[in-house]
Structures are given as C-alpha cells and as structure tokens.
Design an enzyme around this catalytic site. Structure first.
Site: not given
Length: 216
Positions: A137, A146
């Site tokens: 979250h 990446h």
C-alpha cells in the site's frame, strides 16, 4: 482485440509474448528488434528494426507498443527514441496478478504473473513488476523501475526513477530507494539508499557507486 507490438526480442521479450497470449484481449502484432534488419510480414506477426514503427503504424493504425527490454536505461532510451506518445503504449497485466482498484499504473508498464499491487500504490511508466513481486500500500514507484521476481516492498516505500530492486530483496516501510540505484538480490533494506549506488546484504549496505549517467 488489442494489437500489441513489442520492442525487444530477448529473454524478457519471450515472457512478454507469453503474457500477451495469456490475455483474452491482446494479440501479438509485431516484434521489433535491432537484430531484424528489414521490416517483414511473417506467418503470425511482423518483424523489423525499431525504426519500423512508422511503417507498422501505417499497416496497423491501432497498434499499441510495449518496450520488452529488461535494462532500465536502455528501456528509457528506447521510449524517448521511438517518438511515440503516452497513448501509443499499452499497460499489460498478467491475468494471475492481483492489482488493487485504487492502484495507478503508468503507460508501458508490465505486471507479471503472480505480482501483487496493493491499495493506493502508484507505479510510473515503463516499469517492470516481475514475477511474484509485491508493491504494498502507498508505494510510490517512479518511471523505468524494475522490481525483480519476488522482490517485496513494504508499505509507503518510494522507489525513484530507474532503480532496480533485485530478486527476493525486501524493503521495510517508508524507505526511499534512490534514482538509478541497484539493490542486490536477497538484500534486506532497512535504511534509505541514495541515488546511483549499489547496495547489498542483510542489512543492505552501499558497496559501490554507479558512475554512468543513465539519462538515455
């Protein structure tokens, strides 16, 4: 059905091809890579060099693009070199990925099989959220990042442009990973990491600087 052209035909490109095939609303229309010297039509898709973008768009006006290159710096260079707009890139999410309805994901980003994107996460453009990676979250993930397979970002982590979080690395809440930095595989990040360094270990420590500009 969305026609998708990928730019890049290496190992990452193979995975993207299978992701496209796994979805019911996409089909592979073309593979563009420097190894192809001429633009040609094959039995299943077109092939050609990246500069064939214009010709491909003439033949398939609704084609959407995804840069299937694992290297963050090269991915940025290609995104700028192709001369395409934001709406010309597709965001691809594997059917087995779990993505919160409140998450925001930028153009050209790919979410691989088994990845989890939680509530209010923000993911930029042309990112790779690889197999089984977790963005918890309130994560803020900038462009060209990446997250390698099984990398885990706890809540409210910020990852700056072009950073690479290695396979199986874990990051505790509210950490900042600096731009174009690399977190080694299996590392445990418990302190923020500045721009353009490599950090590794448990706990992660800076082991070297990264001198290249990575500006594309």
């Amino acid at each position: 059905m969305k026609n998708v052209a990928i730019v890049g035909d290496g190992g990452h490109g193979k995975v993207i091809r299978e992701l496209i095939n796994a979805r019911s609303d996409t089909r592979l229309a073309a593979v563009l890579d420097d190894k192809f010297k001429t633009f040609e039509g094959g039995k299943e898709w077109y092939t050609g060099p990246p500069k064939a973008v214009t010709e491909l768009r003439r033949l398939i006006p609704d084609v959407l693009f995804l840069i299937a290159v694992g290297n963050n710096s090269v991915r940025k260079q290609l995104a700028e070199r192709l001369g395409l707009g934001k709406d010309d890139f597709i965001t691809l999410i594997h059917p087995s990925a779990i993505v919160s309805k409140s998450a925001v994901i930028g153009e050209g980003t790919v979410i691989m099989a088994g990845a989890i994107i939680q509530a209010d996460a923000r993911i930029g453009a042309h990112c790779i959220i690889n197999t089984g990676a977790v963005a918890e979250h309130d994560n803020q993930i900038s462009d060209y990042v990446h997250l390698s397979p099984r990398a885990t970002l706890s809540g409210a982590v910020s990852v700056q442009e072009g950073a690479h979080v290695g396979t199986g690395a874990s990051v505790i809440p509210q950490i900042i990973i600096g731009a174009w930095s690399i977190v080694g595989a299996g590392s445990a990040v418990i302190r923020s990491i500045p721009d353009r360094v490599t950090a590794a270990g448990a706990p992660a420590r800076i082991i070297s600087s990264i001198q290249t500009s990575n500006k594309g």
